[in-house]
Design a protein around this motif. Structure first.
Motif, PDB file in Angstrom:
ATOM      1  N   ARG A  92       4.136   7.299   0.846  1.00  0.00           N
ATOM      2  CA  ARG A  92       5.432   7.347   2.030  1.00  0.00           C
ATOM      3  C   ARG A  92       5.402   6.166   2.763  1.00  0.00           C
ATOM      4  O   ARG A  92       6.451   5.817   2.974  1.00  0.00           O
ATOM      5  N   ILE A  93       4.197   5.890   3.431  1.00  0.00           N
ATOM      6  CA  ILE A  93       4.430   4.439   4.262  1.00  0.00           C
ATOM      7  C   ILE A  93       4.935   3.290   3.457  1.00  0.00           C
ATOM      8  O   ILE A  93       5.798   2.615   3.969  1.00  0.00           O
ATOM      9  N   PHE A  94       4.351   3.067   2.511  1.00  0.00           N
ATOM     10  CA  PHE A  94       4.517   1.754   1.520  1.00  0.00           C
ATOM     11  C   PHE A  94       5.938   1.789   1.171  1.00  0.00           C
ATOM     12  O   PHE A  94       6.454   0.670   0.622  1.00  0.00           O
ATOM     13  N   VAL A  95       6.592   3.234   1.002  1.00  0.00           N
ATOM     14  CA  VAL A  95       7.994   3.017   0.117  1.00  0.00           C
ATOM     15  C   VAL A  95       9.184   3.145   1.132  1.00  0.00           C
ATOM     16  O   VAL A  95      10.194   3.167   0.739  1.00  0.00           O
ATOM     17  N   THR A  96       8.801   3.288   2.383  1.00  0.00           N
ATOM     18  CA  THR A  96       9.523   3.516   3.464  1.00  0.00           C
ATOM     19  C   THR A  96       9.947   2.429   4.179  1.00  0.00           C
ATOM     20  O   THR A  96       9.080   1.679   4.612  1.00  0.00           O
ATOM     21  N   ASN A  97      11.323   2.039   4.474  1.00  0.00           N
ATOM     22  CA  ASN A  97      11.557   0.760   5.338  1.00  0.00           C
ATOM     23  C   ASN A  97      11.492   1.106   6.795  1.00  0.00           C
ATOM     24  O   ASN A  97      11.967   2.355   7.198  1.00  0.00           O
ATOM     25  N   LYS A  98      11.108   0.484   7.651  1.00  0.00           N
ATOM     26  CA  LYS A  98      11.054   0.833   9.103  1.00  0.00           C
ATOM     27  C   LYS A  98      12.606   0.691   9.536  1.00  0.00           C
ATOM     28  O   LYS A  98      13.669   0.212   8.761  1.00  0.00           O
ATOM     29  N   TYR A  99      12.669   1.762  10.427  1.00  0.00           N
ATOM     30  CA  TYR A  99      14.009   2.090  11.042  1.00  0.00           C
ATOM     31  C   TYR A  99      14.955   2.853  10.174  1.00  0.00           C
ATOM     32  O   TYR A  99      16.194   2.986  10.523  1.00  0.00           O
ATOM     33  N   THR A 100      14.429   3.284   8.986  1.00  0.00           N
ATOM     34  CA  THR A 100      15.239   4.326   8.164  1.00  0.00           C
ATOM     35  C   THR A 100      15.239   5.615   8.424  1.00  0.00           C
ATOM     36  O   THR A 100      16.056   6.603   8.150  1.00  0.00           O
ATOM     37  N   LYS A 101      14.165   6.248   9.116  1.00  0.00           N
ATOM     38  CA  LYS A 101      14.108   7.586   9.670  1.00  0.00           C
ATOM     39  C   LYS A 101      14.462   7.846  11.203  1.00  0.00           C
ATOM     40  O   LYS A 101      13.847   6.982  11.783  1.00  0.00           O
ATOM     41  N   THR A 102      15.305   8.430  11.157  1.00  0.00           N
ATOM     42  CA  THR A 102      15.957   8.701  12.624  1.00  0.00           C
ATOM     43  C   THR A 102      15.044   9.044  13.523  1.00  0.00           C
ATOM     44  O   THR A 102      14.895   8.672  14.662  1.00  0.00           O
ATOM     45  N   LEU A 103      14.128  10.027  13.100  1.00  0.00           N
ATOM     46  CA  LEU A 103      13.130  10.654  14.356  1.00  0.00           C
ATOM     47  C   LEU A 103      11.646   9.846  14.384  1.00  0.00           C
ATOM     48  O   LEU A 103      11.081  10.058  15.230  1.00  0.00           O
ATOM     49  N   ARG A 104      11.490   8.910  13.448  1.00  0.00           N
ATOM     50  CA  ARG A 104      10.376   8.224  13.616  1.00  0.00           C
ATOM     51  C   ARG A 104      10.769   6.865  12.849  1.00  0.00           C
ATOM     52  O   ARG A 104      10.336   6.265  11.818  1.00  0.00           O
ATOM     53  N   PRO A 105      11.346   5.963  13.831  1.00  0.00           N
ATOM     54  CA  PRO A 105      11.953   4.600  13.350  1.00  0.00           C
ATOM     55  C   PRO A 105      10.898   3.776  13.079  1.00  0.00           C
ATOM     56  O   PRO A 105      11.151   2.764  12.470  1.00  0.00           O
TER      57      PRO A 105
ATOM     58  N   GLY B 153       6.947  -6.785 -10.314  1.00  0.00           N
ATOM     59  CA  GLY B 153       7.082  -7.212  -8.855  1.00  0.00           C
ATOM     60  C   GLY B 153       5.256  -7.256  -8.515  1.00  0.00           C
ATOM     61  O   GLY B 153       4.565  -7.697  -9.290  1.00  0.00           O
ATOM     62  N   VAL B 154       5.289  -6.933  -7.223  1.00  0.00           N
ATOM     63  CA  VAL B 154       3.964  -7.090  -6.525  1.00  0.00           C
ATOM     64  C   VAL B 154       3.565  -5.910  -6.341  1.00  0.00           C
ATOM     65  O   VAL B 154       3.950  -4.814  -6.082  1.00  0.00           O
ATOM     66  N   ASN B 155       2.073  -5.650  -6.950  1.00  0.00           N
ATOM     67  CA  ASN B 155       1.257  -4.481  -6.897  1.00  0.00           C
ATOM     68  C   ASN B 155       0.230  -4.629  -5.592  1.00  0.00           C
ATOM     69  O   ASN B 155      -0.459  -5.694  -5.565  1.00  0.00           O
ATOM     70  N   LEU B 156      -0.016  -3.487  -5.013  1.00  0.00           N
ATOM     71  CA  LEU B 156      -0.773  -3.495  -3.734  1.00  0.00           C
ATOM     72  C   LEU B 156      -1.860  -2.675  -4.288  1.00  0.00           C
ATOM     73  O   LEU B 156      -1.622  -1.538  -4.660  1.00  0.00           O
ATOM     74  N   THR B 157      -3.029  -3.048  -3.987  1.00  0.00           N
ATOM     75  CA  THR B 157      -4.200  -1.997  -4.313  1.00  0.00           C
ATOM     76  C   THR B 157      -5.063  -2.167  -2.951  1.00  0.00           C
ATOM     77  O   THR B 157      -5.292  -3.217  -2.286  1.00  0.00           O
ATOM     78  N   ILE B 158      -5.343  -0.856  -2.389  1.00  0.00           N
ATOM     79  CA  ILE B 158      -6.016  -0.798  -1.254  1.00  0.00           C
ATOM     80  C   ILE B 158      -7.268   0.144  -1.389  1.00  0.00           C
ATOM     81  O   ILE B 158      -7.072   1.276  -2.199  1.00  0.00           O
ATOM     82  N   ALA B 159      -8.360  -0.324  -1.016  1.00  0.00           N
ATOM     83  CA  ALA B 159      -9.554   0.244  -1.003  1.00  0.00           C
ATOM     84  C   ALA B 159      -9.884   0.991   0.545  1.00  0.00           C
ATOM     85  O   ALA B 159      -9.444   0.194   1.489  1.00  0.00           O
ATOM     86  N   TYR B 160     -10.135   2.158   0.473  1.00  0.00           N
ATOM     87  CA  TYR B 160     -10.373   2.601   1.876  1.00  0.00           C
ATOM     88  C   TYR B 160     -11.453   3.664   1.958  1.00  0.00           C
ATOM     89  O   TYR B 160     -11.697   4.155   1.051  1.00  0.00           O
ATOM     90  N   ASN B 161     -11.933   3.740   3.193  1.00  0.00           N
ATOM     91  CA  ASN B 161     -13.289   4.805   3.268  1.00  0.00           C
ATOM     92  C   ASN B 161     -12.506   5.800   4.040  1.00  0.00           C
ATOM     93  O   ASN B 161     -12.034   5.933   5.134  1.00  0.00           O
TER      94      ASN B 161
ATOM     95  N   SER C 192     -12.148   5.251  -1.685  1.00  0.00           N
ATOM     96  CA  SER C 192     -11.126   5.668  -2.649  1.00  0.00           C
ATOM     97  C   SER C 192     -10.233   4.549  -2.764  1.00  0.00           C
ATOM     98  O   SER C 192     -10.323   3.330  -1.945  1.00  0.00           O
ATOM     99  N   PHE C 193      -9.374   4.346  -3.816  1.00  0.00           N
ATOM    100  CA  PHE C 193      -8.699   3.218  -4.334  1.00  0.00           C
ATOM    101  C   PHE C 193      -7.190   4.012  -4.364  1.00  0.00           C
ATOM    102  O   PHE C 193      -6.853   5.074  -4.860  1.00  0.00           O
ATOM    103  N   LEU C 194      -6.124   3.199  -4.072  1.00  0.00           N
ATOM    104  CA  LEU C 194      -4.594   3.438  -4.404  1.00  0.00           C
ATOM    105  C   LEU C 194      -3.944   2.080  -4.703  1.00  0.00           C
ATOM    106  O   LEU C 194      -3.966   1.096  -4.211  1.00  0.00           O
ATOM    107  N   LYS C 195      -3.247   2.408  -5.904  1.00  0.00           N
ATOM    108  CA  LYS C 195      -2.552   1.180  -6.221  1.00  0.00           C
ATOM    109  C   LYS C 195      -1.087   1.665  -6.419  1.00  0.00           C
ATOM    110  O   LYS C 195      -0.810   2.463  -6.960  1.00  0.00           O
ATOM    111  N   ILE C 196      -0.261   0.685  -5.935  1.00  0.00           N
ATOM    112  CA  ILE C 196       1.326   1.045  -5.804  1.00  0.00           C
ATOM    113  C   ILE C 196       2.144  -0.321  -5.924  1.00  0.00           C
ATOM    114  O   ILE C 196       1.598  -1.263  -5.558  1.00  0.00           O
ATOM    115  N   ASN C 197       3.292  -0.258  -6.770  1.00  0.00           N
ATOM    116  CA  ASN C 197       4.164  -1.240  -6.772  1.00  0.00           C
ATOM    117  C   ASN C 197       4.944  -1.434  -5.679  1.00  0.00           C
ATOM    118  O   ASN C 197       5.648  -0.233  -5.440  1.00  0.00           O
ATOM    119  N   ILE C 198       5.140  -2.440  -4.980  1.00  0.00           N
ATOM    120  CA  ILE C 198       5.904  -2.306  -3.644  1.00  0.00           C
ATOM    121  C   ILE C 198       6.967  -3.458  -3.911  1.00  0.00           C
ATOM    122  O   ILE C 198       7.011  -4.330  -4.614  1.00  0.00           O
TER     123      ILE C 198
END
Length: 93
Positions: A12-25, A73-81, A87-93
């Protein structure tokens, strides 16, 4: 209380553009579309991602962020603890 999964929240963070959510800009990434994939812009995107994770997903600690490019396009892979497991998450951004 309902709590979404870490991977779903990251998506949700990666596919949402800033300032598009009224209550969470400030939720989401700055617009990086139509910017060149040079080192400066990728570093800005990486810093934006790290800032968003720190603000909106404190359950994890990112360990590595990589970018790859293909015909879609550009693929983002994030490794996190999270919970002492990597864990890993791969997403096309």
């Amino acid at each position: 209380m309902y709590q979404i999964s870490i991977k779903e929240n990251l998506r949700r963070i990666f596919v949402t553009n800033k300032y598009t959510k009224t209550l969470r800009p400030l939720f989401g990434l700055d617009t990086h579309i139509d910017k060149r994939g040079d080192l400066y812009n990728l570093l800005a995107l990486k810093n934006d991602i790290l800032q968003q994770i720190q603000m909106h997903e404190p359950r994890i600690k990112p360990t590595q962020i990589t970018f790859t490019q293909d015909e879609q396009g550009v693929n983002l892979t994030i490794a996190y603890n999270a919970d002492n497991a990597i864990s890993f998450l791969k997403i096309n951004i």
